[in-house]
Enzyme design. Structure first.
Site, mmCIF file in Angstrom:
data_model
loop_
_atom_site.group_PDB
_atom_site.id
_atom_site.type_symbol
_atom_site.label_atom_id
_atom_site.label_comp_id
_atom_site.label_asym_id
_atom_site.label_seq_id
_atom_site.Cartn_x
_atom_site.Cartn_y
_atom_site.Cartn_z
ATOM 1 N N PRO A 121 -34.526 8.580 17.873
ATOM 2 C CA PRO A 121 -33.582 9.652 18.217
ATOM 3 C C PRO A 121 -34.302 11.001 18.330
ATOM 4 O O PRO A 121 -34.976 11.434 17.404
ATOM 5 C CB PRO A 121 -32.603 9.649 17.037
ATOM 6 N N GLU A 122 -34.203 11.614 19.514
ATOM 7 C CA GLU A 122 -34.776 12.948 19.746
ATOM 8 C C GLU A 122 -33.626 13.957 19.738
ATOM 9 O O GLU A 122 -32.498 13.612 19.405
ATOM 10 C CB GLU A 122 -35.536 12.959 21.085
#
Ligand code: ZN
Length: 275
Positions: free
Chosen positions: A2-3
């Protein structure tokens, strides 16, 4: 992993369900997820009974702002494979809680719960009374202060532009996917030296970063591997990726898409579009 857009999607999903609520209990059942606090018990004790006054995000960190003492933050990072699961009732929380990859369970005072599932356990949870100093992150790329001039300052590095963009102390929130996409849109080779970028390069790169992150949030993030939103749904940004994960011919110029290692990460680029 997850960015920024994925963590922001989770934040927006759970904000209305968590802000103003009190944490009835917090259970952290995996020691490896607690690296910056002395023990799981210390995190559990500091959070239990606390009211959540705001839910923020900084880079790839989700930040629960707690009432006491003022400024205390419960921080959550999703590592490589972490996901938040919002449970509108405790039956659902009990069902999901049986999954062996669920390592964090936060129960709120309205009989709802937030679980964190993290098979690879690179994620973390901790308490800080001065979260900005603890995290030591660069500026937020979707904030007003982020400009081509600020990007230029942050790119004063002998490292590759890709390596510099991945460095969270320079710019917060970018990871492998959105760096590759931004560099493709800006027409920059990932191995270009960061401090060799011209004024025009920096303007294009700035616009590409802001554009691709905004579009990714609209599309609720990219689901390539395990990422799911807080309701267990996939994002759709992967359908709009122009270079990341692509093989064969470039959709823009027809040249072959190449895959190399840059800064230890698998990187996609087009030799025709990215000189
Ligand atoms: Zn191309």
């Amino acid at each position: 992993m997850p960015e920024l857009p994925e963590v922001e999607t989770i934040r927006r999903d759970i904000e209305p369900h968590t802000v103003g609520r009190t944490i009835r209990s917090l259970r952290v059942t995996e020691r490896r997820m607690v690296r910056r606090s002395p023990s799981p018990a210390s995190v559990e004790t500091a959070a239990t009974g606390q009211r959540i006054v705001a839910l923020d995000r900084r880079g790839k960190f989700l930040l629960f702002r707690l009432a006491e003492p003022n400024g205390t933050t419960l921080a959550l990072h999703f590592g490589m494979s972490g996901a938040a699961i919002y449970c509108p009732d405790l039956n659902m929380a009990a069902e999901h809680g049986e999954n062996r990859h669920v390592h964090v369970r936060m129960e709120l005072d309205n009989d709802t719960a937030l679980l964190v599932r993290d098979p690879r356990m690179f994620g973390e949870i901790f308490i800080s009374e001065d979260i900005e100093s603890t995290l030591n992150l660069g500026p937020e790329p979707l904030s007003k202060e982020f400009s081509p001039e600020l990007l230029k300052q942050k790119m004063q590095s002998r490292a590759s532009v890709k390596g510099a963009l991945l460095d969270q102390r320079r710019i917060a929130g970018l990871g492998n996917i959105y760096v590759d996409e931004s560099l493709f849109i800006a027409g920059l080779h990932p191995l270009r030296k960061a401090d060799s970028l011209t004024g025009d390069d920096l303007k294009r790169l700035h616009a590409a970063i802001v554009g691709v992150l905004s579009q990714a949030i609209e599309n609720r993030g990219s689901t390539i591997g395990t990422y799911m939103d807080a309701y267990g749904e996939k994002g759709s940004m992967q359908d709009s990726h122009q270079i990341y994960g692509h093989e064969g011919k470039c959709g823009r110029c027809g040249d072959e898409i190449k895959r190399i290692k840059v800064a230890g990460r698998s990187s996609f680029y087009c030799a025709g579009c990215q000189k």
